[in-house]
Design a protein around this motif. Sequence first.
Motif, mmCIF file in Angstrom:
data_model
loop_
_atom_site.group_PDB
_atom_site.id
_atom_site.type_symbol
_atom_site.label_atom_id
_atom_site.label_comp_id
_atom_site.label_asym_id
_atom_site.label_seq_id
_atom_site.Cartn_x
_atom_site.Cartn_y
_atom_site.Cartn_z
ATOM 1 N N ALA A 1 -7.306 2.846 -1.628
ATOM 2 C CA ALA A 1 -8.521 3.187 -0.874
ATOM 3 C C ALA A 1 -9.063 1.973 -0.133
ATOM 4 O O ALA A 1 -9.374 2.046 1.063
ATOM 5 C CB ALA A 1 -9.581 3.753 -1.820
ATOM 6 N N TRP A 2 -9.150 0.832 -0.836
ATOM 7 C CA TRP A 2 -9.659 -0.379 -0.209
ATOM 8 C C TRP A 2 -8.753 -0.805 0.942
ATOM 9 O O TRP A 2 -9.223 -1.127 2.035
ATOM 10 C CB TRP A 2 -9.757 -1.496 -1.252
ATOM 11 C CG TRP A 2 -9.998 -2.842 -0.654
ATOM 12 C CD1 TRP A 2 -11.184 -3.342 -0.208
ATOM 13 C CD2 TRP A 2 -9.008 -3.844 -0.395
ATOM 14 N NE1 TRP A 2 -10.989 -4.606 0.299
ATOM 15 C CE2 TRP A 2 -9.663 -4.929 0.201
ATOM 16 C CE3 TRP A 2 -7.635 -3.918 -0.625
ATOM 17 C CZ2 TRP A 2 -8.997 -6.086 0.571
ATOM 18 C CZ3 TRP A 2 -6.969 -5.072 -0.255
ATOM 19 C CH2 TRP A 2 -7.646 -6.132 0.333
ATOM 20 N N GLY A 3 -7.458 -0.805 0.703
ATOM 21 C CA GLY A 3 -6.526 -1.259 1.725
ATOM 22 C C GLY A 3 -6.491 -0.364 2.946
ATOM 23 O O GLY A 3 -6.413 -0.837 4.082
ATOM 24 N N ARG A 4 -6.539 0.935 2.735
ATOM 25 C CA ARG A 4 -6.449 1.861 3.871
ATOM 26 C C ARG A 4 -7.786 2.074 4.575
ATOM 27 O O ARG A 4 -7.814 2.417 5.750
ATOM 28 C CB ARG A 4 -5.876 3.202 3.417
ATOM 29 C CG ARG A 4 -4.415 3.130 3.034
ATOM 30 C CD ARG A 4 -3.572 2.607 4.170
ATOM 31 N NE ARG A 4 -2.149 2.622 3.817
ATOM 32 C CZ ARG A 4 -1.250 1.869 4.378
ATOM 33 N NH1 ARG A 4 -1.592 1.009 5.319
ATOM 34 N NH2 ARG A 4 0.006 1.939 4.005
ATOM 35 N N PHE A 5 -8.886 1.852 3.884
ATOM 36 C CA PHE A 5 -10.176 1.881 4.571
ATOM 37 C C PHE A 5 -10.430 0.570 5.292
ATOM 38 O O PHE A 5 -11.157 0.515 6.257
ATOM 39 C CB PHE A 5 -11.334 2.124 3.584
ATOM 40 C CG PHE A 5 -11.614 3.566 3.288
ATOM 41 C CD1 PHE A 5 -11.752 4.509 4.302
ATOM 42 C CD2 PHE A 5 -11.758 3.991 1.981
ATOM 43 C CE1 PHE A 5 -12.030 5.833 4.020
ATOM 44 C CE2 PHE A 5 -12.036 5.329 1.704
ATOM 45 C CZ PHE A 5 -12.163 6.236 2.710
ATOM 46 N N GLY A 6 -9.807 -0.509 4.804
ATOM 47 C CA GLY A 6 -10.109 -1.841 5.321
ATOM 48 C C GLY A 6 -8.969 -2.518 6.040
ATOM 49 O O GLY A 6 -8.560 -2.089 7.128
ATOM 50 N N SER B 1 -5.726 -0.469 7.546
ATOM 51 C CA SER B 1 -6.042 0.898 7.974
ATOM 52 C C SER B 1 -4.969 1.416 8.933
ATOM 53 O O SER B 1 -4.405 0.667 9.719
ATOM 54 C CB SER B 1 -7.399 0.908 8.667
ATOM 55 O OG SER B 1 -7.644 2.144 9.256
ATOM 56 N N PRO C 1 -6.904 7.353 2.290
ATOM 57 C CA PRO C 1 -7.891 6.678 1.448
ATOM 58 C C PRO C 1 -8.919 7.643 0.852
ATOM 59 O O PRO C 1 -9.420 7.405 -0.254
ATOM 60 C CB PRO C 1 -8.542 5.653 2.378
ATOM 61 C CG PRO C 1 -8.288 6.155 3.752
ATOM 62 C CD PRO C 1 -6.977 6.882 3.684
ATOM 63 N N VAL D 1 -9.771 7.918 -3.127
ATOM 64 C CA VAL D 1 -11.108 7.932 -3.735
ATOM 65 C C VAL D 1 -11.255 9.148 -4.649
ATOM 66 O O VAL D 1 -11.796 9.046 -5.755
ATOM 67 C CB VAL D 1 -12.209 7.904 -2.647
ATOM 68 C CG1 VAL D 1 -13.575 8.180 -3.244
ATOM 69 C CG2 VAL D 1 -12.196 6.566 -1.921
ATOM 70 N N VAL E 1 -7.819 2.488 -6.339
ATOM 71 C CA VAL E 1 -8.842 1.640 -5.705
ATOM 72 C C VAL E 1 -8.173 0.717 -4.688
ATOM 73 O O VAL E 1 -8.689 0.526 -3.577
ATOM 74 C CB VAL E 1 -9.629 0.833 -6.760
ATOM 75 C CG1 VAL E 1 -10.441 -0.287 -6.123
ATOM 76 C CG2 VAL E 1 -10.532 1.763 -7.559
ATOM 77 N N PHE E 2 -7.024 0.165 -5.036
ATOM 78 C CA PHE E 2 -6.282 -0.697 -4.117
ATOM 79 C C PHE E 2 -5.896 0.070 -2.851
ATOM 80 O O PHE E 2 -6.072 -0.431 -1.730
ATOM 81 C CB PHE E 2 -5.042 -1.258 -4.821
ATOM 82 C CG PHE E 2 -4.108 -2.000 -3.917
ATOM 83 C CD1 PHE E 2 -4.484 -3.207 -3.331
ATOM 84 C CD2 PHE E 2 -2.841 -1.502 -3.637
ATOM 85 C CE1 PHE E 2 -3.620 -3.896 -2.497
ATOM 86 C CE2 PHE E 2 -1.970 -2.183 -2.810
ATOM 87 C CZ PHE E 2 -2.360 -3.387 -2.227
ATOM 88 N N LEU F 1 0.827 -1.211 0.000
ATOM 89 C CA LEU F 1 0.000 0.000 0.000
ATOM 90 C C LEU F 1 0.860 1.260 0.000
ATOM 91 O O LEU F 1 0.533 2.243 -0.669
ATOM 92 C CB LEU F 1 -0.955 -0.007 1.194
ATOM 93 C CG LEU F 1 -2.104 -1.000 1.069
ATOM 94 C CD1 LEU F 1 -2.781 -1.208 2.419
ATOM 95 C CD2 LEU F 1 -3.108 -0.538 0.029
#
Length: 127
Positions: free
Chosen positions: A116-121, A124, A76, A80, A113-114, A5
Amino acid sequence: MNLALWIAAGLLAVVALAGGVSKAFVPRAKLARTPGGEWTADVGAGFVKTLGVLELLAAAGLILPAVVGIAPALVPVTAVCWVLLMIGAMITHARYRGYRFVALNVGYLAIAVFVAWGRFGPASFTA
């Protein structure tokens, strides 16, 4: 995952920095003569400079909040926003038949997208 990330965010930050510097500081007439920059001839100089400033802010937003530890959730959010910017870039390049630039923007969008997904999920900064 965290290292991947960071690498992805760093790559996007470099891309955003390069695009932002060119749009913010290179004259619009010169940009219009470059491959992929034809669209700048049909929009106002203020619009091009605004996009440049947004890209410079994106470069900072993808890295600085996490590095300094202040509001790392902005990473993230910035990713986005980069996705939205890339959707606009793909539409613009497609209108000018710059399909190789559309493909490049799809790649940048996928990386964003990777991030955003990784840092939101799963990776984090707040976890």
